[in-house]
Motif scaffolding. Structure first.
Motif, PDB file in Angstrom:
ATOM      1  N   TRP A  71       3.138 -11.786   0.859  1.00  0.00           N
ATOM      2  CA  TRP A  71       1.956 -11.714   1.721  1.00  0.00           C
ATOM      3  C   TRP A  71       0.913 -12.715   1.241  1.00  0.00           C
ATOM      4  CZ3 TRP A  71       3.160  -7.734  -1.686  1.00  0.00           C
ATOM      5  CH2 TRP A  71       2.232  -7.471  -2.683  1.00  0.00           C
ATOM      6  N   PRO A  72       0.184 -13.347   2.179  1.00  0.00           N
ATOM      7  CA  PRO A  72      -0.853 -14.317   1.804  1.00  0.00           C
ATOM      8  C   PRO A  72      -2.049 -13.639   1.137  1.00  0.00           C
ATOM      9  CG  PRO A  72      -0.134 -14.637   4.078  1.00  0.00           C
ATOM     10  CD  PRO A  72       0.413 -13.319   3.632  1.00  0.00           C
ATOM     11  N   SER A  73      -2.915 -14.448   0.566  1.00  0.00           N
ATOM     12  CA  SER A  73      -4.033 -13.910  -0.213  1.00  0.00           C
ATOM     13  C   SER A  73      -5.115 -13.277   0.653  1.00  0.00           C
ATOM     14  CB  SER A  73      -4.654 -15.030  -1.056  1.00  0.00           C
ATOM     15  OG  SER A  73      -5.135 -16.073  -0.216  1.00  0.00           O
ATOM     16  N   ARG A  74      -5.176 -13.621   1.936  1.00  0.00           N
ATOM     17  CA  ARG A  74      -6.261 -13.109   2.773  1.00  0.00           C
ATOM     18  C   ARG A  74      -6.023 -11.689   3.257  1.00  0.00           C
ATOM     19  NH1 ARG A  74      -5.249 -13.365   8.311  1.00  0.00           N
ATOM     20  NH2 ARG A  74      -3.306 -14.401   8.914  1.00  0.00           N
ATOM     21  N   ARG A 102       1.503 -15.434   7.128  1.00  0.00           N
ATOM     22  CA  ARG A 102       1.669 -14.009   7.405  1.00  0.00           C
ATOM     23  C   ARG A 102       2.702 -13.424   6.449  1.00  0.00           C
ATOM     24  NH1 ARG A 102       5.466 -13.817  12.826  1.00  0.00           N
ATOM     25  NH2 ARG A 102       6.663 -15.724  12.407  1.00  0.00           N
ATOM     26  N   PRO A 103       2.723 -12.079   6.302  1.00  0.00           N
ATOM     27  CA  PRO A 103       3.696 -11.446   5.406  1.00  0.00           C
ATOM     28  C   PRO A 103       5.117 -11.511   5.974  1.00  0.00           C
ATOM     29  CG  PRO A 103       1.783 -10.028   5.769  1.00  0.00           C
ATOM     30  CD  PRO A 103       1.713 -11.134   6.791  1.00  0.00           C
ATOM     31  N   VAL A 104       6.080 -11.424   5.070  1.00  0.00           N
ATOM     32  CA  VAL A 104       7.488 -11.420   5.445  1.00  0.00           C
ATOM     33  C   VAL A 104       8.260 -10.638   4.393  1.00  0.00           C
ATOM     34  CG1 VAL A 104       7.888 -13.635   4.281  1.00  0.00           C
ATOM     35  CG2 VAL A 104       9.482 -12.836   6.045  1.00  0.00           C
ATOM     36  N   LEU A 105       9.293  -9.918   4.846  1.00  0.00           N
ATOM     37  CA  LEU A 105      10.145  -9.132   3.961  1.00  0.00           C
ATOM     38  C   LEU A 105      11.561  -9.676   4.044  1.00  0.00           C
ATOM     39  CD1 LEU A 105      10.771  -6.684   2.126  1.00  0.00           C
ATOM     40  CD2 LEU A 105      11.072  -5.320   4.222  1.00  0.00           C
ATOM     41  N   TYR A 106      12.088 -10.075   2.874  1.00  0.00           N
ATOM     42  CA  TYR A 106      13.471 -10.548   2.781  1.00  0.00           C
ATOM     43  C   TYR A 106      14.304  -9.426   2.163  1.00  0.00           C
ATOM     44  CZ  TYR A 106      11.866 -15.298   3.765  1.00  0.00           C
ATOM     45  OH  TYR A 106      11.322 -16.406   4.358  1.00  0.00           O
ATOM     46  N   LYS A 107      15.358  -9.037   2.873  1.00  0.00           N
ATOM     47  CA  LYS A 107      16.216  -7.938   2.437  1.00  0.00           C
ATOM     48  C   LYS A 107      17.399  -8.477   1.641  1.00  0.00           C
ATOM     49  CE  LYS A 107      15.708  -4.285   3.620  1.00  0.00           C
ATOM     50  NZ  LYS A 107      14.943  -3.148   3.033  1.00  0.00           N
ATOM     51  N   GLY A 108      17.642  -7.875   0.466  1.00  0.00           N
ATOM     52  CA  GLY A 108      18.832  -8.186  -0.328  1.00  0.00           C
ATOM     53  C   GLY A 108      18.911  -9.633  -0.771  1.00  0.00           C
ATOM     54  N   VAL A 109      17.902 -10.134  -1.446  1.00  0.00           N
ATOM     55  CA  VAL A 109      17.914 -11.524  -1.942  1.00  0.00           C
ATOM     56  C   VAL A 109      18.847 -11.600  -3.143  1.00  0.00           C
ATOM     57  CG1 VAL A 109      16.501 -13.395  -2.859  1.00  0.00           C
ATOM     58  CG2 VAL A 109      15.581 -11.873  -1.089  1.00  0.00           C
ATOM     59  N   VAL A 124      -7.317   0.022  -1.848  1.00  0.00           N
ATOM     60  CA  VAL A 124      -7.177  -1.109  -0.923  1.00  0.00           C
ATOM     61  C   VAL A 124      -8.045  -2.260  -1.438  1.00  0.00           C
ATOM     62  CG1 VAL A 124      -7.412  -1.886   1.449  1.00  0.00           C
ATOM     63  CG2 VAL A 124      -6.770   0.480   0.972  1.00  0.00           C
ATOM     64  N   HIS A 125      -7.453  -3.425  -1.560  1.00  0.00           N
ATOM     65  CA  HIS A 125      -8.173  -4.560  -2.115  1.00  0.00           C
ATOM     66  C   HIS A 125      -7.577  -5.852  -1.575  1.00  0.00           C
ATOM     67  CE1 HIS A 125      -4.650  -4.024  -4.673  1.00  0.00           C
ATOM     68  NE2 HIS A 125      -4.762  -5.302  -5.021  1.00  0.00           N
ATOM     69  N   GLN A 126      -8.230  -6.943  -1.913  1.00  0.00           N
ATOM     70  CA  GLN A 126      -7.773  -8.283  -1.530  1.00  0.00           C
ATOM     71  C   GLN A 126      -7.684  -9.136  -2.780  1.00  0.00           C
ATOM     72  OE1 GLN A 126     -10.559 -11.036   0.364  1.00  0.00           O
ATOM     73  NE2 GLN A 126      -9.069 -11.416   1.988  1.00  0.00           N
ATOM     74  N   ASP A 127      -6.566  -9.827  -2.950  1.00  0.00           N
ATOM     75  CA  ASP A 127      -6.364 -10.698  -4.101  1.00  0.00           C
ATOM     76  C   ASP A 127      -6.697 -12.138  -3.741  1.00  0.00           C
ATOM     77  OD1 ASP A 127      -5.503  -8.652  -5.780  1.00  0.00           O
ATOM     78  OD2 ASP A 127      -3.439  -8.809  -5.046  1.00  0.00           O
ATOM     79  N   ARG A 128      -6.833 -12.955  -4.766  1.00  0.00           N
ATOM     80  CA  ARG A 128      -6.981 -14.389  -4.551  1.00  0.00           C
ATOM     81  C   ARG A 128      -5.635 -15.100  -4.666  1.00  0.00           C
ATOM     82  NH1 ARG A 128      -7.442 -17.893  -9.046  1.00  0.00           N
ATOM     83  NH2 ARG A 128      -6.986 -16.870 -11.013  1.00  0.00           N
ATOM     84  N   PHE A 129      -4.559 -14.311  -4.802  1.00  0.00           N
ATOM     85  CA  PHE A 129      -3.217 -14.844  -4.983  1.00  0.00           C
ATOM     86  C   PHE A 129      -2.382 -14.659  -3.725  1.00  0.00           C
ATOM     87  CE2 PHE A 129      -4.700 -13.176  -9.030  1.00  0.00           C
ATOM     88  CZ  PHE A 129      -4.544 -14.264  -9.876  1.00  0.00           C
ATOM     89  N   ALA A 130      -1.497 -15.601  -3.480  1.00  0.00           N
ATOM     90  CA  ALA A 130      -0.371 -15.376  -2.582  1.00  0.00           C
ATOM     91  C   ALA A 130       0.706 -14.684  -3.405  1.00  0.00           C
ATOM     92  CB  ALA A 130       0.136 -16.695  -2.009  1.00  0.00           C
TER      93      ALA A 130
END
Length: 402
Positions: free
Chosen positions: A207-210, A22-29, A151-157
């Motif tokens: 975010w994952p590729s799906r 699933r997607p995740v957001l890291y703040k201030g890396v 709006v699209h879907q990639d094959r990449f993570a």
């Protein structure tokens, strides 16, 4: 679905909870490998055109959703100094219109940037393994309304590093439309089923590729981000070939040239088996519908009239032709027929190969049938010698019956 927001980043927690999930957001890396000055220098190198009227193959530039085929003075230049100078110049040049600058294969234009990114992802490779295909990177800059492809879907993570400005990413866990299309530009009817991530400078979004997604500008100020994609599905050549042949049907099976005979497992379009070796039969067998083999040649027998080996068609007798609308074969040439007195035979002369001229003795003379010949002696007149040589080299032009 809501987005998970984390304040501390480490690869162990990331691979256990979020990798391919699933997607995740890291703040201030703190360990972001992309610094703004180096990103601008790499953007200048990556957008350098091969000549003044061409756009590099790794670059896209759009003004209000329209792809630009000529760069003019839209691309970043060293004289801009930074993204601030580039944004001021573009604001004056485009009169405030929205634009998008996309540079693919971004990591190949700065070795320090590539080296830091390689060391940053070393922790991920230790935990999930080295990717079998190359990892790509793309820089996005501009004040565009949303991603150029919609709006699209990639094959990449994807890992998105926000370098400058603020961006908004919108996600869908599943494809929100039912039409047989890959991308959608007008996605307003599907906003209710999406969730949003607000990304600021120094943040890292994954975010994952799906997941279907689209990038949006959070305001009128241009923003800059660098996306790093790790391939998680098909290899790129296979992916492109699959899209190329999408919707086409495979051809029907064909007979193998090594097994030309029809069997129970052969496809319906396979030709019937070749006849077995046969013995010439009287011409009447063709009229009576006999299937023992082709009719005997009226020209007699000869070395070429004998049948060939098994599973091959029998050889035809010499000087034998088949009428265009069926019937038994006949000999060539056909027997002479009587014609009216004074009427010429319906034959057409067939000339041999035309000799090619050869330059000789300071002048041009016809060569022989192979395009060469000896020069006439100096004591012989050139015109007469060339004429005689030409007459001797030209093959016979007697009419050939057909």
């Amino acid at each position: 679905m809501t987005l998970t927001v984390e304040k501390t980043f480490d690869w162990d927690t990331f691979t256990e909870r979020f990798w391919d999930r699933r997607p995740v957001l890291y703040k201030g890396v703190d360990t972001v490998p992309f610094a703004e000055p180096e990103v601008f220098r790499a953007a200048v190198l990556g957008s350098r055109p091969p000549h003044p009227l061409a756009v590099p193959g790794n670059l896209q530039f759009l003004v209000r959703r329209r792809q630009q085929t000529r760069p003019y003075d839209y691309l970043p230049e060293p004289s801009d100094g930074s993204f601030d100078g580039y944004e001021r110049r573009m604001a004056d040049r485009l009169d405030g219109q929205r634009y998008a600058l996309v540079v693919h294969r971004f990591h190949s234009f700065s070795h320090p940037l590539w080296d830091r990114a390689r060391r940053f992802y070393a922790g991920l490779w230790e935990r999930v393994g080295q990717p079998t295909h190359s990892v790509g990177s793309t820089m996005f800059h501009g004040s565009y309304e949303h991603s150029p492809v919609g709006v699209h879907q990639d094959r990449f993570a994807t890992f998105m590093f926000c370098v400058r400005g603020a961006k908004r990413m919108r996600f869908w866990a599943q494809r929100p439309w039912s039409d047989p299309v890959h991308t959608v530009l007008d996605y307003q009817p599907y906003l209710a089923s999406s969730f949003v991530a607000e990304v600021e400078p120094g943040d890292l979004l994954y975010w994952p590729s799906r997941y279907y997604h689209v990038g949006e500008s959070a305001g009128d100020t241009p923003a800059t981000s660098v996306n790093v994609g790790v391939p998680r599905r098909e290899h790129r050549p296979y992916y492109e070939i699959k899209d190329l042949f999408r919707g086409t049907r495979p051809p029907p099976p064909r007979c193998s040239p090594r097994t030309p005979t029809r069997t129970a497992a052969s496809p319906p379009n396979c030709p019937p088996p070749w006849p077995t070796p046969w013995t010439p039969s009287p011409p009447s067998s063709h009229r009576t519908g006999s299937t023992t083999g082709p009719p005997a040649s009226p020209c007699g027998s000869g070395p070429r009239a004998a049948s060939g080996p098994p599973n091959r068609p029998p050889r035809r007798a010499p000087w034998t032709t088949t009428p265009p609308y069926g019937g038994p074969p006949r000999c060539c040439p056909p027997p002479a027929t009587a014609r009216a007195p004074g009427r010429r035979a319906a034959t057409r002369p067939r000339a041999g190969p035309v000799p090619r001229p050869t330059r000789c003795c300071g002048g041009w003379r016809p060569g022989n049938r192979y395009g060469s010949g000896n020069c006439p002696s100096p004591g012989v007149r050139r015109s007469a010698a060339c004429w005689r040589n030409w007459r001797a080299s030209v093959p016979s032009r007697a009419p050939t019956p057909h």
